[in-house]
Design a protein around this motif. Structure first.
Motif, PDB file in Angstrom:
ATOM      1  N   SER A  50       0.828  -1.213   0.000  1.00 39.84           N
ATOM      2  CA  SER A  50       0.000   0.000   0.000  1.00 39.84           C
ATOM      3  C   SER A  50       0.856   1.254   0.000  1.00 39.84           C
ATOM      4  N   ASP A  51       2.011   1.212   0.663  1.00 35.69           N
ATOM      5  CA  ASP A  51       2.880   2.380   0.703  1.00 35.69           C
ATOM      6  C   ASP A  51       3.553   2.635  -0.647  1.00 35.69           C
ATOM      7  N   VAL A  52       3.936   1.567  -1.344  1.00 38.09           N
ATOM      8  CA  VAL A  52       4.487   1.738  -2.697  1.00 38.09           C
ATOM      9  C   VAL A  52       3.437   2.385  -3.599  1.00 38.09           C
ATOM     10  N   LEU A  53       2.208   1.866  -3.547  1.00 38.77           N
ATOM     11  CA  LEU A  53       1.134   2.363  -4.398  1.00 38.77           C
ATOM     12  C   LEU A  53       0.708   3.780  -4.027  1.00 38.77           C
ATOM     13  N   LYS A  54       0.947   4.156  -2.809  1.00 37.17           N
ATOM     14  CA  LYS A  54       0.625   5.520  -2.389  1.00 37.17           C
ATOM     15  C   LYS A  54       1.427   6.529  -3.200  1.00 37.17           C
ATOM     16  N   VAL A  55       2.676   6.167  -3.522  1.00 41.70           N
ATOM     17  CA  VAL A  55       3.560   7.058  -4.263  1.00 41.70           C
ATOM     18  C   VAL A  55       3.439   6.820  -5.762  1.00 41.70           C
ATOM     19  N   ALA A 206      10.324   5.093  -0.856  1.00 41.85           N
ATOM     20  CA  ALA A 206      11.459   5.345  -1.754  1.00 41.85           C
ATOM     21  C   ALA A 206      11.374   4.472  -3.000  1.00 41.85           C
ATOM     22  N   SER A 207      10.878   3.250  -2.857  1.00 38.77           N
ATOM     23  CA  SER A 207      10.704   2.363  -4.014  1.00 38.77           C
ATOM     24  C   SER A 207       9.656   2.922  -4.966  1.00 38.77           C
ATOM     25  N   GLY A 208       8.612   3.521  -4.409  1.00 34.22           N
ATOM     26  CA  GLY A 208       7.599   4.158  -5.242  1.00 34.22           C
ATOM     27  C   GLY A 208       8.184   5.316  -6.037  1.00 34.22           C
ATOM     28  N   VAL A 209       9.026   6.117  -5.391  1.00 33.05           N
ATOM     29  CA  VAL A 209       9.685   7.218  -6.092  1.00 33.05           C
ATOM     30  C   VAL A 209      10.584   6.685  -7.202  1.00 33.05           C
ATOM     31  N   THR A 210      11.297   5.608  -6.916  1.00 29.64           N
ATOM     32  CA  THR A 210      12.166   4.997  -7.929  1.00 29.64           C
ATOM     33  C   THR A 210      11.352   4.536  -9.135  1.00 29.64           C
ATOM     34  N   ALA A 211      10.159   3.986  -8.897  1.00 29.34           N
ATOM     35  CA  ALA A 211       9.283   3.581  -9.999  1.00 29.34           C
ATOM     36  C   ALA A 211       8.877   4.782 -10.842  1.00 29.34           C
ATOM     37  N   GLN A 248      17.159  13.284   3.086  1.00 29.64           N
ATOM     38  CA  GLN A 248      15.787  12.855   2.803  1.00 29.64           C
ATOM     39  C   GLN A 248      15.479  13.012   1.315  1.00 29.64           C
ATOM     40  N   ILE A 249      14.852  11.989   0.769  1.00 31.79           N
ATOM     41  CA  ILE A 249      14.541  11.934  -0.649  1.00 31.79           C
ATOM     42  C   ILE A 249      13.657  13.108  -1.055  1.00 31.79           C
ATOM     43  N   ASN A 250      13.931  13.666  -2.239  1.00 25.59           N
ATOM     44  CA  ASN A 250      13.116  14.735  -2.819  1.00 25.59           C
ATOM     45  C   ASN A 250      12.485  14.158  -4.079  1.00 25.59           C
ATOM     46  N   ALA A 251      11.246  13.710  -3.965  1.00 27.04           N
ATOM     47  CA  ALA A 251      10.614  12.958  -5.052  1.00 27.04           C
ATOM     48  C   ALA A 251      10.511  13.782  -6.333  1.00 27.04           C
ATOM     49  N   ALA A 252      10.027  15.007  -6.223  1.00 27.24           N
ATOM     50  CA  ALA A 252       9.823  15.824  -7.416  1.00 27.24           C
ATOM     51  C   ALA A 252      11.143  16.086  -8.136  1.00 27.24           C
ATOM     52  N   ALA A 253      12.171  16.431  -7.372  1.00 32.75           N
ATOM     53  CA  ALA A 253      13.476  16.717  -7.975  1.00 32.75           C
ATOM     54  C   ALA A 253      14.068  15.467  -8.607  1.00 32.75           C
ATOM     55  N   ALA A 254      13.884  14.312  -7.964  1.00 35.17           N
ATOM     56  CA  ALA A 254      14.435  13.062  -8.498  1.00 35.17           C
ATOM     57  C   ALA A 254      13.776  12.690  -9.823  1.00 35.17           C
TER      58      ALA A 254
END
Length: 327
Positions: A50-55, A206-211, A248-254
């Motif tokens: 659920s946490d992966v899918l959240k991202v 973090a895995s969701g962001v990587t996806a 801390q991961i920056n999803a938008a920037a990544a």
């Protein structure tokens, strides 16, 4: 993108997961007799999916059971020498995983499994990015954590609101990045949701962001993915440290940076004795260590002092015994 969540199994009928899991793989951890639908089955795994899918809500999810919920840190040592986790990693690669999310681990160096090292290496060689939780013993024994400690794996620490290290997050020089890990609202295997703390939800996020990064640029290599996550992270004061890695991961920037990745040469080359460190892209010296938090230092010194006291007492007892024998 396909994300493989290797964990304790799932409740695929939970509203957060229903219709969103492409493949439920084998139960490689099959020694406890639990089956899907049992109350003790899939507690942790359901939450992590659920946490992966959240991202990454459009991610294609595949799963396999490699741990159970009674002993999440338990690493089985089967007779064939291949652990459930190693089998799970190979399964994920064979079924098209782009990202492998490992919210699990534990142990000291004695628990390092060659079958897992080999499986992780094979996965990365085939272009699969692996992320694993740094561990939750930072406020206790601060034990090393595998598979997070394997060199091919991105180790994810946990942060609290504000972006600093969560007290429980294990402190290690191999920590790569960090992600939120306090009160992450996650699916319960029995229905509903609850807040979860740990480097486990941090890894799933973090895995969701990587996806998302790979959806932006499917040609990213694991080395490029690691580099982008680190270079775009919210760097801690003083730069990369063992508390939160690059920050801390920056999803938008990544995700933005994924469109224009850095060139990273990962070809093997002989070591000629002139470099201070081998690895790109962190730039972290392998011959120095940044300052650690005072509280952790106090705990470490206290443990060392207690150990020294036990050694001294043992020597005194041994000496007295020898004296009695001599007399």
């Amino acid at each position: 993108m396909t994300v493989a969540v290797l964990d304790s199994g799932i409740n695929a009928d939970h509203p957060a997961l229903k219709g969103r899991v492409a493949k439920v793989g084998p139960d490689f951890f099959n020694s406890d007799g639990l089956r899907p639908g049992d109350k003790g089955y899939g507690v942790h795994g359901t939450a992590m999916v659920s946490d992966v899918l959240k991202v990454a809500p459009k991610a294609r999810i595949i799963t396999a059971r490699v741990i159970n919920d009674s002993h999440e840190q338990e690493i089985l040592r089967p007779k064939d020498g291949v652990t459930p986790l190693a089998k799970g990693i190979d399964f994920a690669v064979k079924n098209g995983a782009d990202v492998i999310s490992l919210s699990l681990g534990g142990g000291l160096f004695s628990d390092l499994a060659s079958s897992e090292v080999g499986a992780a290496s094979r996965a990365v060689q085939q272009g699969v990015t692996i992320l694993a939780g740094a561990g939750n013993s930072g406020d206790e024994t601060n034990e090393g954590n595998f598979p997070a400690g394997y060199p091919t794996v991105i180790a994810v620490a946990a942060t609290q609101p504000g972006g600093t290290r969560a007290d429980f997050s294990t402190v290690r020089t191999h920590n790569t990045i960090a992600a939120p890990g306090v009160e992450i609202i996650s699916a319960k295997n029995t229905g509903g949701y609850s807040g979860v703390d740990g480097t486990s939800p941090a890894t799933a996020l973090a895995s969701g962001v990587t996806a998302l990064m790979l959806a932006k640029n499917p040609d990213l290599t694991p080395a490029q993915t690691r580099a982008i996550l680190m270079r775009t992270a919210q760097a801690p004061p003083g730069g990369h440290n063992p508390l939160v890695g690059a920050g801390q991961i920056n999803a938008a920037a990544a995700v933005r940076a994924a469109g224009n990745p850095p060139r990273i040469d990962t070809a093997p080359r002989p070591y000629k004795g002139k470099m201070k460190h081998f690895a790109s892209p962190s730039g972290t010296s392998k011959i120095s260590h940044p300052p650690i938090e005072q509280g952790l230092l106090t705990v470490g010194l206290g443990a060392a002092g207690g150990g020294l006291l036990l050694v001294v007492c043992g020597l005194l007892l041994a000496l007295r015994k020898k004296q009695r024998v001599a007399m």
